[in-house]
Design an enzyme around this catalytic site. Structure first.
Site, PDB file in Angstrom:
ATOM      1  N   SER A  34      -3.354  -5.714  -0.756  1.00 26.62           N
ATOM      2  CA  SER A  34      -3.638  -4.317  -0.906  1.00 26.62           C
ATOM      3  C   SER A  34      -4.924  -3.853  -0.205  1.00 26.62           C
ATOM      4  CB  SER A  34      -3.774  -3.982  -2.395  1.00 26.62           C
ATOM      5  OG  SER A  34      -4.869  -4.674  -2.954  1.00 26.62           O
TER       6      SER A  34
ATOM      7  N   LYS B 286     -13.891  -1.156  -0.555  1.00 24.05           N
ATOM      8  CA  LYS B 286     -12.540  -0.755  -0.958  1.00 24.05           C
ATOM      9  C   LYS B 286     -12.644   0.348  -2.016  1.00 24.05           C
ATOM     10  CE  LYS B 286      -8.235  -3.022  -2.613  1.00 24.05           C
ATOM     11  NZ  LYS B 286      -7.650  -4.320  -3.019  1.00 24.05           N
TER      12      LYS B 286
ATOM     13  N   SER C  94      -4.573 -10.126  -2.172  1.00 24.92           N
ATOM     14  CA  SER C  94      -4.917  -8.834  -1.574  1.00 24.92           C
ATOM     15  C   SER C  94      -6.108  -8.836  -0.636  1.00 24.92           C
ATOM     16  CB  SER C  94      -5.155  -7.790  -2.669  1.00 24.92           C
ATOM     17  OG  SER C  94      -3.925  -7.316  -3.158  1.00 24.92           O
TER      18      SER C  94
END
Lengths: 491, 100, 496
Positions: free
Chosen positions: C155, C79, C179
């Site tokens: 997210s 990420k 997330s």
């Protein structure tokens, strides 16, 4: 001015850099003369993703200082974030201890003019220093150096127990002495390792309900010398008096609260930086990236056991134990290593008493330290060597001024006093027949002073003794010379 | 709990975020409805409940006072929008003593 | 079977057996990314050259018989809020960090490299991890591989979509209020949020420091276990990372196939209340029935503070910490600086105005407000008190049950743009996940079926602090009974 005489009521916040090798929350070296931004890492630069880790030494030094100030170490201390935007603060928050600091309460006894006064300590807490923001001459921009960012900073907050500019200065000096004594900080003022922020208000009588009435509090930021502390506080006391006289009803703490002021060293005056209305909203909250400090008893006891005798205690003991005058005791205890040296000296001397030893310390040892600007550990002779030479004076082997010369030669050569006296044939002469001849010659060569003495001028004798000493290369025993002179001139 | 436009502007200033008039309007509405939702918490009696600031029972995590090399100065200021002579450069600041 | 259809563990076996080279594995992933990413937009950046170079090096070492580590040659995505010192950006999908290159590696990135992984790229996310749909990316929205008109969740939507669409076998995400788990559910993959303190946060760009935790995505429970194994453990640079002596890292793979028996599953009525989509509820209840069929006992429990109150608490705690963590983005030391400014303060205000998106601004302002003078007690302190009540709910529950199960998300993937105008509705996407972060416990989402429309549904399993080993075994019990991981999104079928 209406009613009672105003009483200056002053509390002081003192920031000092701790004597650690590394920063509070990262392993960057603490250095004061490095090129800009060369002692930084992602952590102290506040880069995305970094996390702080506490420096054990800094925590222990903070506890040490709190203990020396007679404070309590709570069972639980925690870190908080204090927010304000400034380009020398890369995270735009400072990690500090807000409501649960490492040290609570305590006091410091401060000597001033032969007496002491006691200043209560509110708290002792740790935080990180900011970087340096500078404003180059060209005027277009400001520049930032973050080498100082994250340097461990100890804040000592006092109760408002200081009542004059002189006391404010003395408090600062005594606190500095303590910190240096404990090796908590080097407190080099030129390097900005110690900074003072006095809070000043005047208590002026009482209000109709009998409560003390105060002028607004003004906090003077970032003073970095004892002189500026004393002058700035004196300036504020005078300014508060004037403001109060001009407007006794309006110039009160209730109405105006607290303001922040700066100090202009060249103009010797303060100026308003922030009034109450502009007060910062720091938005403190517990620092989630750090865990609490839980000083267990064993840890605190270990730190306590490592505390040396504190300067004020030692000063009083020197007066009592060694019979020293206040002044001597103050001078000899101001530096821990000097005091250690002195005590060792007294212990190893066979014939020199404590007061005489104090004189040797001040007149010979410390004079050299001052002249050469060195620490006592840096000179090549120890307490036993000084004892040797002063013992030779006390027992009459050499006279006092030869003693000083021998001391100087010991420093240069590293030889012992006995060696130097032997080699240079400095041992003093007390032989009457030898000295009588010298005295006869001196009287013959100095008829004036001899006549003066006969006529009752006692002081003339000193000149004659001096001549006799010179004639013997300083080896004559001045006591014996004196006796012979008096006998001859009066006889 | 409704937030006025003035309060939104104030919070914007405190957050150092410039807001357009449209944004002030929009954020006032959105933040007010979020705060309304959050007011649910007042249904709960939390008197005597110790706030939970640290999720794990860790304490005294300390490192030894041993220096390690940091970043090369070029790398330190290399990512800055403006730098000169090894310094970070910012618009002229009038020293108001905000620094700690 | 095509290389990209291999799970991480099978790829690892093939690499070790030298039936597959690291260069081939990386090449297959890079090819899939080239083919699929333009439609899905899971990656913000890829490093094809760097990945190939590294794969070659690992092949050499494997050929030489070296022990290259747990992940030798396995491609992985990270990420974009985890720092990589490889010249690739670490942007957090924010304009304010658009051109920032981290000068250091995050702890997890170091661990991946030590274990021989090949990092192929950085995945898209909601800006600074603030969001539940990956629509808040400052650059572009990621699409759900199962339906490109829908969101992948967030997210960590980029990581979830990348694994789901088989562009990489596994990826790292971060979970502050759901997330990892929520996008895992919406994309039909396994996503695990470890106990707070299990994985170092050093180098994870902070959103909410007391809640953030890095965790793995994989198509199978085994893959998630493998990636957790590689990244878990103490790091002296993170003071909140748990010491090895207190919590040694167990072997997550050794007993993965051993069922937990007896198994008592807590089923909180709060997780099946108003707002839960009926189709999702049925699919989740079917999954519970599978556990019951395996001999587990289902126990009704109460978590009175763990849905609505948890969301309210979460949005105060997380935004307060975020307002502080994001104060550093000011255009002074790195990142975006507005070119147009009158003075220092104006420069701050314009740089942040230009650099942050709406959701980030909203959260910074909400958090600033909650911490400001006069409101701290009413909001922040109150929220921390309720946080304790939430933790106590779980402590009590785990005295009676081994784990807690329910839906990960109240709905399957929603449409792009459906919730963007209504922040509060978006926040409720985390209604079942946020309490786990507030309580600092472990949680996982595993695929448990599909809606009529062909959208994946996730089963959330929560368990107590540092019980990941058992949690993974419990998850694996269900996975063995079903075949969800073998299903690929239709978009993958277009493979040549």
């Amino acid at each position: 001015m209406s009613g009672a005489e105003p009483i200056p009521t002053i509390g002081m916040e003192v920031h000092l850099h701790l004597a650690t090798h590394t920063k509070m929350f990262c392993a960057c070296a603490v250095e004061y003369d490095a090129p800009p931004n060369s002692r930084v890492c992602p952590v102290c630069l506040g880069m995305p993703g970094v996390l702080p880790v506490m420096n054990r030494k800094a925590v222990e030094l903070a506890i040490r200082m709190a203990l020396a100030l007679n404070g309590t170490i709570p069972d639980f201390a925690k870190w908080d974030r204090k927010h304000y935007y400034y380009p020398d603060l890369p995270k735009n928050y400072q990690i500090s201890e807000y409501d649960q600091p490492l040290g609570v309460g305590g006091y410091l006894d401060v000597p001033l003019d032969g007496e002491t006064f006691r200043v209560g300590i509110t708290r002792v807490h740790l935080e990180e220093d900011a970087g340096k923001l500078m404003h180059p001459e060209d005027g277009a921009c400001s520049v930032v150096d973050l080498n100082r960012t994250g340097t461990p900073l100890l804040e000592v907050v006092s109760e408002p127990d200081i009542h004059s500019a002189e006391q404010a200065r003395a408090y600062g000096e005594t606190l500095r002495q303590l910190a240096v004594y404990l090796a908590v900080g080097d407190c080099n003022m030129q390097l900005g390792q110690m900074r003072f922020e006095p809070n000043i208000s005047l208590q002026i009588g009482t209000d109709e309900k009998g409560r003390p009435r105060f002028t607004p509090i003004s906090e003077i930021k970032n003073l970095n010398s004892f002189r500026s502390v004393e002058r700035a506080v004196a300036f504020e006391i005078a300014r508060h008096r004037q403001e109060y006289e001009d407007d006794p009803d309006g110039y009160t703490l209730e109405r105006l609260g607290k303001s922040t002021r700066g100090w202009l060293d060249d103009r010797e005056e303060t100026f308003l930086q922030r009034s109450k209305e502009e007060a910062n909203d720091y938005r403190y909250f517990p620092e989630p990236d750090l865990v609490p400090v839980v000083p267990d008893r064993k840890w605190v006891d270990t730190i306590r056991a490592g505390l040396p005798e504190l300067p004020e205690h030692r000063r009083r003991r020197f007066i009592k134990e060694y019979g020293l005058p206040q002044y001597d005791a103050g001078v000899l205890t101001a530096d821990r290593e000097v005091a250690d040296f002195y005590e060792e000296y007294v212990r190893s001397a066979a014939n020199t008493d404590a007061k005489t030893a104090a004189n040797w310390m001040m007149q010979d040892v410390m004079r050299i330290l001052n002249e050469r600007k060195v620490a006592i550990a840096e000179i090549r002779i120890g307490p036993g060597d000084v004892a040797e030479v002063s013992d030779m004076v006390v027992t009459g082997t050499i006279n006092r001024s030869t003693g000083s010369d021998v001391f100087a030669k010991m420093l240069e050569s590293g030889k012992s006093a006995a060696e130097i006296v032997e080699e240079e044939n400095l041992a003093q002469t007390s032989d009457e027949s030898e000295l009588k001849a010298v005295v006869d010659r001196v009287i013959a060569e100095n008829p004036g002073p001899a006549e003066d003495f006969r006529g009752g001028k006692e002081r003339a004798l000193g000149r004659l003794i001096g001549q006799a000493m010179r004639a013997t290369g300083g080896k004559a025993n001045p006591k014996v010379v004196r006796e012979i002179l008096v006998r001859k001139l009066r006889g | 709990m409704a937030l006025s436009k003035d309060e939104v502007l104030k919070v914007g200033a405190l957050s150092r975020i410039r807001l357009t008039d449209d944004e002030v309007e929009r954020f006032a509405g959105q933040l007010s409805s979020i705060l309304d939702y959050v007011d649910k918490l007042n249904e709960l009696d939390t008197s005597g409940v110790e706030p939970l600031a640290h999720a794990l029972p860790l304490h005294n995590v300390l490192r030894e006072d041993e220096p390690r090399p940091g970043l090369d100065p070029q790398k330190a200021v290399g990512g800055a929008p403006e730098s000169a002579g090894g310094f970070f450069r910012v618009p002229r600041v009038i020293d108001d003593g905000s620094s700690a | 079977m095509a290389t990209i259809d291999l799970t991480a563990c099978r790829m690892r076996d093939a690499l070790r057996a030298r039936n597959l080279s690291a260069v081939e594995a990386a090449g297959a992933c890079l090819e899939a990314i080239d083919r699929l990413n333009p439609g899905i937009r899971a990656f913000l950046s890829t490093d094809a050259q760097g990945a190939r170079r590294r794969a070659e090096e690992i092949d050499k070492r494997l050929d030489a018989g070296e022990d290259v580590g747990l992940l030798a040659g396995v491609p992985v995505a990270v990420k974009d809020n985890m720092c990589t010192d490889d010249g690739q950006p670490t942007s957090c999908a924010s304009r304010i960090l658009e051109n920032w290159r981290a000068p250091y590696n995050a702890h997890v990135v170091e661990r991946l490299l030590e274990e021989g992984a090949v990092i192929v790229g950085k995945t898209n996310m909601d800006e600074f991890a603030m969001g539940s749909s990956t629509e808040n990316s400052g650059f572009e929205a990621t699409r759900n591989p199962w339906d490109l008109d829908r969101v992948p969740g967030g997210s960590s939507g980029g990581s979830a979509a990348a694994v789901s669409a088989r562009m990489v076998p596994m990826a790292l995400g971060s979970d502050t209020g759901g997330s990892i788990r929520q996008p895992a559910a919406l994309c039909g993959v396994v996503g695990l949020k470890p106990t707070y303190g299990r994985v170092s946060r050093y180098g994870l760009v902070a959103f909410a420091s007391s809640l953030d935790q890095i965790g793995p995505f994989g198509r199978t429970v085994e893959d998630a276990a493998l990636l957790l194994q590689a990244t878990a453990g103490h790091d002296p640079r993170d003071s909140t990372s748990v010491p090895e002596a207190d919590q040694p890292v167990p072997d997550y793979l050794a007993a993965l196939d051993e069922p937990v028996a007896p198994l008592r599953i807590g089923v909180p009525k709060e997780f099946f209340g108003e707002g839960l989509d009926a189709e999702v509820e049925k699919i989740v209840r079917d999954a519970l029935a599978v556990y019951a069929g395996l001999g587990a006992e289902l126990v009704n429990i109460d978590l009175p503070h763990s849905t609505d109150y948890a969301i309210a608490t979460y949005y105060i705690v997380a935004t307060s910490e975020a307002s502080s963590n994001l104060a550093r983005y000011d255009g002074v030391h790195y990142g975006h600086r507005s070119s147009d400014h009158a003075d220092m303060i104006d420069m701050y205000m314009r740089s942040r105005e230009e650099g942050f998106g709406d959701e980030v601004k909203r959260r910074i302002m909400l958090g600033t407000y909650a911490l400001s003078a006069g409101y701290y007690d009413a909001y922040y302190k109150k929220a921390l008190q309720v946080r304790r009540l939430i933790r106590q709910d779980f402590d009590r529950a785990f005295e009676k049950v081994d784990c807690i199960m329910g839906p990960t998300s109240p709905t399957a993937a929603f449409r792009q743009g459906e919730k963007t105008d209504d922040p509060l509705t978006m926040y409720l996407s985390d209604v079942y996940t946020a309490s786990c972060n507030l309580a600092a416990i472990a949680g996982v989402s595993i695929p448990c079926g599909f809606t009529e429309a062909g959208l994946p549904v996730g089963l959330q399993i929560l368990s107590g602090v540092f019980t990941e080993e058992r949690l993974l075994r419990i998850a694996r019990m269900y996975e063995r009974e079903t075949d969800w991981p073998s299903r690929a999104p239709p978009v993958c079928g277009e493979a040549p």
